[in-house]
Design an enzyme around this catalytic site. Structure first.
Site, short mmCIF file in Angstrom:
data_model
loop_
_atom_site.label_atom_id
_atom_site.label_comp_id
_atom_site.label_asym_id
_atom_site.label_seq_id
_atom_site.Cartn_x
_atom_site.Cartn_y
_atom_site.Cartn_z
N LYS A 168 0.95 -1.34 -0.14
CA LYS A 168 0.24 -0.49 -0.17
C LYS A 168 0.65 0.95 0.17
O LYS A 168 0.52 2.01 -1.26
CB LYS A 168 -1.14 0.08 0.87
CG LYS A 168 -1.65 0.97 1.46
CD LYS A 168 -2.27 1.69 2.56
CE LYS A 168 -1.44 1.99 3.81
NZ LYS A 168 -1.33 3.01 4.14
N ASN A 169 2.21 1.03 0.80
CA ASN A 169 2.72 2.32 1.26
C ASN A 169 3.15 2.62 -0.15
O ASN A 169 3.94 3.70 -0.25
CB ASN A 169 3.49 2.63 2.33
CG ASN A 169 2.92 2.54 3.42
OD1 ASN A 169 1.56 3.03 2.93
ND2 ASN A 169 3.37 2.86 4.66
N CYS A 175 -3.58 12.86 12.51
CA CYS A 175 -3.80 11.69 13.44
C CYS A 175 -4.25 10.99 14.41
O CYS A 175 -3.12 11.39 15.33
CB CYS A 175 -3.73 10.78 11.24
SG CYS A 175 -2.20 9.74 11.79
N ARG A 232 2.04 14.36 13.04
CA ARG A 232 2.58 13.71 12.01
C ARG A 232 1.96 15.40 10.80
O ARG A 232 1.57 16.09 10.58
CB ARG A 232 1.28 13.25 11.48
CG ARG A 232 1.23 12.43 12.10
CD ARG A 232 0.66 11.21 11.46
NE ARG A 232 1.44 10.05 10.15
CZ ARG A 232 0.76 9.57 9.29
NH1 ARG A 232 -0.15 8.30 9.21
NH2 ARG A 232 1.81 8.56 8.78
N ASP A 277 4.80 0.26 11.74
CA ASP A 277 3.74 -0.60 11.35
C ASP A 277 3.69 -1.88 12.14
O ASP A 277 2.61 -2.47 11.33
CB ASP A 277 3.17 -0.28 9.86
CG ASP A 277 3.72 1.47 9.81
OD1 ASP A 277 3.04 2.09 10.37
OD2 ASP A 277 3.83 1.64 8.49
N ARG A 291 -8.46 0.72 5.14
CA ARG A 291 -7.69 1.41 4.02
C ARG A 291 -6.41 0.23 3.64
O ARG A 291 -5.68 1.10 2.60
CB ARG A 291 -7.17 2.05 4.79
CG ARG A 291 -8.00 2.77 5.67
CD ARG A 291 -7.45 4.46 6.44
NE ARG A 291 -6.62 4.74 5.80
CZ ARG A 291 -5.12 4.99 6.67
NH1 ARG A 291 -5.69 5.23 7.77
NH2 ARG A 291 -4.19 4.89 5.53
C1 UD1 Z 1 5.19 6.39 5.78
C2 UD1 Z 1 4.37 5.73 6.09
C3 UD1 Z 1 3.69 4.72 7.57
C4 UD1 Z 1 4.58 4.68 8.42
C5 UD1 Z 1 6.00 5.83 8.74
C6 UD1 Z 1 6.99 5.55 8.96
C7 UD1 Z 1 2.98 5.93 4.26
C8 UD1 Z 1 1.95 5.97 4.10
N1 UD1 Z 1 3.42 6.04 5.68
O1 UD1 Z 1 4.83 7.51 7.03
O2 UD1 Z 1 2.65 3.78 7.39
O3 UD1 Z 1 4.66 4.27 9.80
O4 UD1 Z 1 5.98 6.50 7.49
O5 UD1 Z 1 7.81 4.12 9.03
O6 UD1 Z 1 3.88 5.45 3.61
N2 UD1 Z 1 7.74 14.16 10.40
C9 UD1 Z 1 7.74 15.69 11.33
N3 UD1 Z 1 7.70 16.92 9.71
C10 UD1 Z 1 7.41 15.95 8.54
C11 UD1 Z 1 7.90 14.74 8.00
C12 UD1 Z 1 7.34 14.08 9.03
O7 UD1 Z 1 7.63 15.93 11.92
O8 UD1 Z 1 7.71 16.92 7.10
C13 UD1 Z 1 7.46 13.36 11.32
C14 UD1 Z 1 6.23 12.51 11.75
O9 UD1 Z 1 5.23 13.46 12.36
C15 UD1 Z 1 6.79 11.02 12.22
C16 UD1 Z 1 8.14 10.98 11.88
O10 UD1 Z 1 8.19 12.41 11.41
O11 UD1 Z 1 6.48 11.45 14.28
C17 UD1 Z 1 8.32 9.36 10.92
O12 UD1 Z 1 7.43 10.20 9.87
P1 UD1 Z 1 7.41 9.94 8.22
O13 UD1 Z 1 8.86 9.05 8.27
O14 UD1 Z 1 7.28 10.59 7.69
O15 UD1 Z 1 6.09 9.28 8.37
P2 UD1 Z 1 5.24 8.79 7.16
O16 UD1 Z 1 5.99 9.73 5.70
O17 UD1 Z 1 3.93 9.99 7.04
#
Ligand code: UD1
Length: 429
Positions: free
Chosen positions: A22-23, A120, A125, A310, A402
């Site tokens: 999915k991701n 969420c 996030r 995850d 989802r």
């Molecule tokens: C993706 C995955 C999710 C997985 C996560 C970590 C998808 C759709 N989702 O989520 O299933 O759990 O990677 O492996 O691919 N952060 C910030 N600022 C930003 C971006 C992130 O502070 O601009 C923080 C987030 O709140 C979190 C951390 O960085 O605490 C890591 O998040 P990130 O690796 O970006 O996760 P996602 O891409 O949202």
């Protein structure tokens, strides 16, 4: 709303084919906006999230056609023209990763208006790193009334971007935007998740020049245009890990196929440490557990190749009936223990303090009504239900839909007693 009912006690025996990730699929779908030629994605999972994104892409001017081809489930995406650069709140809110259309829209058309995704249940996030990366590439970003207004009338320009910490989404977003920027972009401290490598392979098949994905430094040499391509989505390592934990929980022997065992090494090592049989095969892994109770082991989530956040909820479910005390540390998201109180409704003994949960294994769980709070948390409740005495019903399973394709069918094929109860109109608060 639909619920899932599980009668605990059955061992799992059989084979489970792992679906496409999915991701990965949702970022690859967003990549289709970068070209006026068709992108054919094979090994596509059919999920609520891919449907949501398909809806959004159609609004932006793409045609999205799902079919069953010679290579299995596929989706053909074709955006000859971007007819709108507007991604509204109601669509981005339903699926956060829809936000990743922002980069391709600016790269291709020089402008976009995309809703901020909001928080969420697992954490705030923010998307600050995504926006900083797009600004570094030359986009002018303004935030008004919950929307990102982005402009780059003369196109994006390659840049050196150093992420202050690792973000999967921001790394993917920067890659998506930089492939048709003018010049070279280098991403430092990039996320190394396998989905990044999948994105690189798809973009390169479309004519991009991306190197280094899967390592902390990614180099993207911008090209004038991308073309159509066919790409097979990588197997879903989280789905694979989830079924591995389910087999370890229920006992029996399950062969996971159409997957890559190397993608979940950090989990397999922990399952072996707990006393589970793990046998990698050419296209997956066999998980075996005899009648013996598993031992409690500790985990700490980390960016890839560490233990995936995850899979944390699923592993916690497993530890609720292990012998001894397990410490589970969550380091990626600040609020990712929402499943703990639900597992406690089934009789688990868990205490949470800050980013750490202590799980003291109990001899048995008892079936109860529980509620799904997020995607991975919801499947942890199904896993717990596999061994809980009597019936467990999990409500709010739209979270499950989802990200897990035909979950009940895959488990039932291995002997689990799992069924979906169609919504009866009863209000859920
Ligand atoms: C993706 C995955 C999710 C997985 C996560 C970590 C998808 C759709 N989702 O989520 O299933 O759990 O990677 O492996 O691919 N952060 C910030 N600022 C930003 C971006 C992130 O502070 O601009 C923080 C987030 O709140 C979190 C951390 O960085 O605490 C890591 O998040 P990130 O690796 O970006 O996760 P996602 O891409 O949202």
């Amino acid at each position: 709303m639909d619920r899932i009912a599980i009668i605990g006690g059955a061992q799992l025996h059989g084979e489970i084919p792992v679906s496409g990730a999915k991701n990965s699929a949702i970022k690859l779908m967003a990549a289709s906006l970068l070209t006026d030629e068709p992108l054919r994605l094979t090994n596509m999972p059919r999920l609520a999230d891919t449907r949501f994104l398909g809806k959004l892409l159609s609004r932006l001017g793409a045609s999205v056609t799902e079919s069953d081809g010679p290579d299995g489930q596929q989706t053909l995406l074709h955006a000859p023209e971007i007819t709108s650069g507007f991604a509204p709140y109601d669509l981005v809110r339903q699926m956060r990763a829809s936000f990743n259309v922002l980069g391709p829209l600016i790269a291709r058309t020089g402008q976009a208006k995309v809703s901020l995704p909001g928080g969420c249940t697992i954490g705030a996030r923010p998307v600050d790193l995504h926006l900083q990366a797009l600004e570094a590439l030359g986009a002018k970003i303004d935030l008004h009334e919950g929307y990102v207004y982005a402009q780059a009338p003369r196109g994006l320009k390659g840049a050196e971007i150093t992420f202050p910490f690792v973000s999967v989404g921001a790394t993917e977003h920067a890659m998506l935007a930089a492939v048709i920027a003018d010049g070279v972009t280098v991403l430092h401290n990039a996320a190394c998740e396998p989905e990044l490598l999948d994105l690189q392979e798809c973009l390169n098949a479309m004519g991009a020049k991306v190197e280094g994905a899967g390592t902390p430094t990614v180099t993207i040499t911008g090209v004038a245009r991308l073309h159509g391509a066919t790409h097979a989505v990588i197997p879903d390592r989280i789905e694979m890990g989830t079924f591995a934990v389910a087999a370890a929980m229920a006992g029996g022997e399950v062969r996971l196929t159409r997957a890559r065992p190397g993608l979940i090494d950090s989990l397999l090592v922990k399952l072996e440490e707990a006393g589970c049989g793990v046998e990698p095969t050419a296209d997956g892994v066999i998980i075996r557990r005899s009648a013996e109770r598993l031992k409690a082991v500790d985990i700490e989530t980390a960016a890839y190749p560490g233990f995936a956040t995850d899979l944390q909820a699923q592993f916690m479910a497993l530890m609720t009936v292990a012998d001894g005390e397990s410490r589970i540390r969550e380091t990626i998201f600040e609020n990712r223990f929402m499943h703990a109180p639900e597992l406690m409704r089934l009789g688990a003994d868990i205490s949470v303090s800050g980013g750490e949960a202590r799980v003291r294994g109990v001899a048995r769980l008892e079936g109860a009504e529980v509620m799904a709070t997020d995607l991975r948390a919801s499947v942890s409740l199904v896993i717990a239900g596999l061994v809980a005495r009597g019936e467990t019903t999990v409500s709010r399973i739209y979270h499950l839909d989802r990200g897990f394709e035909r979950l009940e069918a895959k488990l039932t094929a291995c002997g689990a007693q799992v069924r979906r109860i169609k919504g009866d109109g009863e209000a859920e608060l």
